[in-house]
Design a protein around this motif. Structure first.
Motif, mmCIF file in Angstrom:
data_model
loop_
_atom_site.group_PDB
_atom_site.id
_atom_site.type_symbol
_atom_site.label_atom_id
_atom_site.label_comp_id
_atom_site.label_asym_id
_atom_site.label_seq_id
_atom_site.Cartn_x
_atom_site.Cartn_y
_atom_site.Cartn_z
ATOM 1 N N TYR A 1 -25.426 -0.029 -2.744
ATOM 2 C CA TYR A 1 -24.302 -0.469 -3.572
ATOM 3 C C TYR A 1 -24.386 0.203 -4.936
ATOM 4 C CZ TYR A 1 -23.622 -4.150 -0.095
ATOM 5 O OH TYR A 1 -23.401 -4.836 1.078
ATOM 6 N N ARG B 1 -28.156 -1.785 2.631
ATOM 7 C CA ARG B 1 -26.983 -1.010 2.232
ATOM 8 C C ARG B 1 -27.112 -0.572 0.777
ATOM 9 N NH1 ARG B 1 -24.968 -4.411 6.106
ATOM 10 N NH2 ARG B 1 -23.405 -3.520 7.515
ATOM 11 N N TRP C 1 -12.243 3.888 0.738
ATOM 12 C CA TRP C 1 -11.184 3.084 1.355
ATOM 13 C C TRP C 1 -10.132 2.677 0.328
ATOM 14 C CZ3 TRP C 1 -7.990 0.885 4.575
ATOM 15 C CH2 TRP C 1 -7.435 -0.372 4.276
ATOM 16 N N ARG D 1 -18.314 3.888 0.512
ATOM 17 C CA ARG D 1 -17.283 3.706 1.549
ATOM 18 C C ARG D 1 -16.174 2.775 1.057
ATOM 19 N NH1 ARG D 1 -17.637 0.413 6.707
ATOM 20 N NH2 ARG D 1 -16.231 1.415 8.203
ATOM 21 N N ASP D 2 -16.546 1.761 0.272
ATOM 22 C CA ASP D 2 -15.541 0.879 -0.321
ATOM 23 C C ASP D 2 -14.603 1.670 -1.230
ATOM 24 O OD1 ASP D 2 -16.611 -1.436 0.864
ATOM 25 O OD2 ASP D 2 -17.955 -1.781 -0.828
ATOM 26 N N THR E 1 -19.890 -0.191 -2.217
ATOM 27 C CA THR E 1 -20.411 1.000 -1.561
ATOM 28 C C THR E 1 -19.476 2.184 -1.810
ATOM 29 O OG1 THR E 1 -19.248 0.631 0.528
ATOM 30 C CG2 THR E 1 -21.403 -0.452 0.252
ATOM 31 N N TYR F 1 -12.466 -3.969 -0.112
ATOM 32 C CA TYR F 1 -13.775 -3.515 0.377
ATOM 33 C C TYR F 1 -13.718 -3.203 1.867
ATOM 34 C CZ TYR F 1 -15.082 -5.661 -4.041
ATOM 35 O OH TYR F 1 -15.151 -6.005 -5.363
ATOM 36 N N ARG F 2 -14.193 -2.026 2.202
ATOM 37 C CA ARG F 2 -14.271 -1.647 3.614
ATOM 38 C C ARG F 2 -15.484 -2.283 4.279
ATOM 39 N NH1 ARG F 2 -10.483 0.217 7.129
ATOM 40 N NH2 ARG F 2 -11.363 1.646 8.672
ATOM 41 N N ASP F 3 -16.571 -2.381 3.519
ATOM 42 C CA ASP F 3 -17.808 -2.961 4.038
ATOM 43 C C ASP F 3 -17.734 -4.478 3.894
ATOM 44 O OD1 ASP F 3 -20.496 -3.863 4.376
ATOM 45 O OD2 ASP F 3 -21.188 -1.830 3.961
ATOM 46 N N ARG F 4 -17.767 -5.190 5.008
ATOM 47 C CA ARG F 4 -17.593 -6.644 4.985
ATOM 48 C C ARG F 4 -18.891 -7.399 5.238
ATOM 49 N NH1 ARG F 4 -13.529 -7.381 2.189
ATOM 50 N NH2 ARG F 4 -13.843 -9.541 2.769
ATOM 51 N N ALA F 5 -20.029 -6.749 5.013
ATOM 52 C CA ALA F 5 -21.306 -7.378 5.343
ATOM 53 C C ALA F 5 -21.534 -8.668 4.555
ATOM 54 C CB ALA F 5 -22.450 -6.405 5.074
#
Length: 379
Positions: free
Chosen positions: A253, A251, A225, A221-222, A219, A282-286
């Motif tokens: 990607y 989400r 970060w 956001r990743d 992402t 990675y900030r997104d840990r989904a």
């Protein structure tokens, strides 16, 4: 045992692509410098485990091979992007610091004020470091502290470490060759005498290209970060390089290139070291929760552990203990492991033994293990 998260088919496909991007399905690199250049930067907070992170992405590598590239300055270990250690290729260090260092320095101001370190003092210290390291000298942090003392600058402990961090962010100093078990510092101008000259959007695009090709699908956001850039810059970087976007489980990607028809051997087992890029970048840990790899300590502070990763998911933690005969690897699984997974762990442990050059045994009793020895190279 901890209950594992369910992953959708689209999520599993994304995870497979990410493993391939990271070089964790088929290792294609022959040198550690190639791994670092591909990723842009590789987190290197813990020194010995960080070398294993590079070797995992190489076709075959011993600890001594990676260490040689570090000592020769093919890759440099320094503070860049975030206030932590990373490996970067020598020719990439200057432009990367130019792009990201100012944000790191702004974030460090609160700590420097608490330690009563101001900009003038940091600049003076950096000047002392520069003079002390000229003409190919390589000095330990303690040596640099002694040079500061002679110059009438009283810095030690954390204050000395932060003075060195400032000089790294200013691209004055970086890692030198290892001396025994001690790290040294050297001048960037001497370790990276022919840096790439990138700035502005050109540098932003290059960093985005490195990240999304090696960490994607990821992402925005990743990327923000990982790079310590703003979300605005992260999105602009992805736009400049024309990264491809797709929606997976709600989400967005981004990635570069195509990995259609990717075949992943199963079970795909890795013994990843602490702070490996696959776990911490990675900030997104989904799709890939930290699980037991992340241990919360005091409020707002987390530590990490080595992770057992099976088919892209954290399945437990592991640790290596030196013994009279070599290394014993013990695990704390999150779930009951199958016989095939245990064989995969033994194969991964054997590869770790090859890297270390010592026999390795696996204590898998806690995961329905066999306690059998993994084949490994003899010292």
């Amino acid at each position: 045992m901890q209950r594992l998260m369910s992953v959708t088919p689209d999520g599993r496909a994304l995870i497979a692509e990410r493993l391939a991007s990271q070089g964790l399905i088929r290792a294609r690199f022959s040198r550690a410098a190639e791994v670092v250049e591909w990723h842009g930067a590789v987190q290197a907070q813990e020194y010995q485990p960080s070398k294993w992170a590079l070797a995992l992405r190489m076709r075959a590598a011993a600890d001594a091979d990676v260490q040689r590239e570090i000592d020769e300055g093919r890759i440099l270990r320094t503070h860049v992007m975030r206030p932590t250690w990373h490996y970067v290729a020598a020719r990439d260090l200057v432009w990367m610091q130019r792009l990201t260092a100012s944000r790191v320095q702004r974030g460090m101001q609160v700590y420097w004020r608490r330690m009563e370190i101001d900009g003038a003092l940091l600049r003076r210290a950096a000047g002392v470091f520069e003079r002390a390291l000229r003409d190919g000298r390589h000095l330990t942090r303690a040596d640099l502290g002694a040079r500061l003392h002679r110059a009438g600058i009283a810095l030690s402990g954390y204050r000395l470490a932060h003075a060195a961090l400032y000089a790294e962010l200013e691209a004055v100093i970086c890692s030198g060759p290892r001396v025994g078990k001690q790290s040294t510092y050297a001048l960037v101008a001497e370790r990276a005498p022919r840096p790439r000259d990138l700035s502005g959007d050109e540098a932003l695009a290059e960093l985005a290209r490195r990240f999304f090709r090696s960490h994607g699908p990821a992402t925005a956001r990743d990327f923000a970060w990982w790079s310590n850039l703003t979300m605005t810059d992260a999105r602009r970087g992805a736009d400049i390089i024309r990264a491809r976007a797709r929606e997976v489980d709600g989400r967005t990607y981004w990635t570069l290139g195509s990995r259609a028809g990717l075949r992943v051997p199963q079970p795909l087992v890795h013994l990843l070291p602490v702070y490996d890029e696959y776990v911490v970048a990675y900030r997104d840990r989904a799709l890939v929760p930290h699980g037991p790899a992340k241990v919360m300590g005091k409020p707002g502070y987390a530590t990490f552990q080595h992770t057992v990763v099976i088919d892209g998911q954290v399945a437990g933690t592991w640790r290596a203990v030196r013994t009279a005969r070599g290394v014993r690897i013990s695990m704390t699984p999150m779930r009951r492991l199958t016989a095939k997974e245990l064989k995969g762990i033994e194969a991964a442990a054997s590869r770790h033994g090859d890297f270390l050059g010592v026999p390795v045994t696996v204590d898998a009793a806690s995961g329905r293990g066999s306690g059998r020895s993994a084949r490994s190279a003899q010292p």
